[in-house]
Design a protein around this motif. Structure first.
Motif, PDB file in Angstrom:
ATOM      1  N   PRO A 209      17.967 -13.833  20.399  1.00 27.54           N
ATOM      2  CA  PRO A 209      18.848 -13.775  19.231  1.00 27.54           C
ATOM      3  C   PRO A 209      18.101 -13.875  17.898  1.00 27.54           C
ATOM      4  CG  PRO A 209      19.676 -15.369  20.828  1.00 27.54           C
ATOM      5  CD  PRO A 209      18.334 -14.915  21.306  1.00 27.54           C
TER       6      PRO A 209
ATOM      7  N   ALA B 279      26.460 -12.039  14.011  1.00 29.27           N
ATOM      8  CA  ALA B 279      25.913 -13.143  14.798  1.00 29.27           C
ATOM      9  C   ALA B 279      25.277 -12.570  16.061  1.00 29.27           C
ATOM     10  CB  ALA B 279      27.000 -14.150  15.157  1.00 29.27           C
TER      11      ALA B 279
ATOM     12  N   VAL C 268      29.634 -10.160  16.915  1.00 26.33           N
ATOM     13  CA  VAL C 268      28.601 -10.855  17.679  1.00 26.33           C
ATOM     14  C   VAL C 268      27.946  -9.875  18.646  1.00 26.33           C
ATOM     15  CG1 VAL C 268      28.092 -12.793  19.211  1.00 26.33           C
ATOM     16  CG2 VAL C 268      29.969 -12.972  17.545  1.00 26.33           C
TER      17      VAL C 268
ATOM     18  N   GLU D   7      20.692 -20.551  21.013  1.00 25.15           N
ATOM     19  CA  GLU D   7      21.626 -19.644  21.689  1.00 25.15           C
ATOM     20  C   GLU D   7      22.395 -18.764  20.709  1.00 25.15           C
ATOM     21  OE1 GLU D   7      22.341 -19.657  25.253  1.00 25.15           O
ATOM     22  OE2 GLU D   7      20.489 -20.800  25.328  1.00 25.15           O
ATOM     23  N   TRP D   8      22.364 -19.067  19.417  1.00 25.46           N
ATOM     24  CA  TRP D   8      23.205 -18.393  18.428  1.00 25.46           C
ATOM     25  C   TRP D   8      22.483 -18.373  17.083  1.00 25.46           C
ATOM     26  CZ3 TRP D   8      28.277 -16.527  18.976  1.00 25.46           C
ATOM     27  CH2 TRP D   8      28.990 -16.271  17.796  1.00 25.46           C
TER      28      TRP D   8
ATOM     29  N   GLU E 248      23.106 -16.547  13.057  1.00 25.16           N
ATOM     30  CA  GLU E 248      23.939 -15.721  12.193  1.00 25.16           C
ATOM     31  C   GLU E 248      23.115 -15.146  11.055  1.00 25.16           C
ATOM     32  OE1 GLU E 248      27.336 -17.936  10.814  1.00 25.16           O
ATOM     33  OE2 GLU E 248      28.246 -17.949  12.812  1.00 25.16           O
TER      34      GLU E 248
ATOM     35  N   GLN F 220      24.038 -13.813  19.977  1.00 26.38           N
ATOM     36  CA  GLN F 220      24.069 -14.884  20.975  1.00 26.38           C
ATOM     37  C   GLN F 220      23.157 -14.529  22.135  1.00 26.38           C
ATOM     38  OE1 GLN F 220      28.076 -15.463  22.320  1.00 26.38           O
ATOM     39  NE2 GLN F 220      28.096 -13.639  23.595  1.00 26.38           N
TER      40      GLN F 220
END
Length: 124
Positions: free
Chosen positions: A16, A52, A10, A39-40, A42, A54
């Motif tokens: 992101p 990933a 991550v 917020e995230w 992948e 973040q």
């Protein structure tokens, strides 16, 4: 017996989605949907590998190669020897910045991604 299994690497990023798209394009992988309200994100590879990203709005990128804000870690990405020049052109076009050329002495070149994380294109 292993205590744990490797899951995902991550990276913190102010954006992101943008960084996920950079690595998806660089690796030829697939960026997934934004999760947790953006917020995230992948990125998945063909054999199930994952990176990933973040959200970290106050992220301060490493100051490579300075020791003041060390790199902490970096990604080594393999590139065929006869494709390194093309790989570099594509990485730069995607937004990477070359910070250390191999000058024919080493088998890698060091770049910063758009958020400032170091990564290497390594000859294989």
């Amino acid at each position: 017996m292993a205590i744990a299994q490797f899951g995902v690497v991550v990276l913190d990023a102010p954006d992101p989605r943008a960084l996920a798209e950079f690595y998806a394009d660089l690796l030829g992988w697939q960026a997934g949907e934004d999760e947790e309200g953006g917020e995230w994100v992948e990125v998945a590879g063909p054999q199930g590998q994952k990176l990933a990203f973040q959200k970290a709005p106050d992220m301060v990128p490493p100051d490579w190669p300075s020791g003041e804000r060390s790199q902490q870690f970096h990604l080594d990405l393999r590139v065929a020897r006869d494709q390194i020049e093309e790989a570099e052109r594509e990485a730069l076009k995607l937004g990477a910045r070359l910070v250390q050329h191999d000058e024919g002495k080493r088998n890698w070149r060091v770049y910063l991604d758009p958020a400032g994380h170091p990564f290497c294109l390594c000859l294989c």
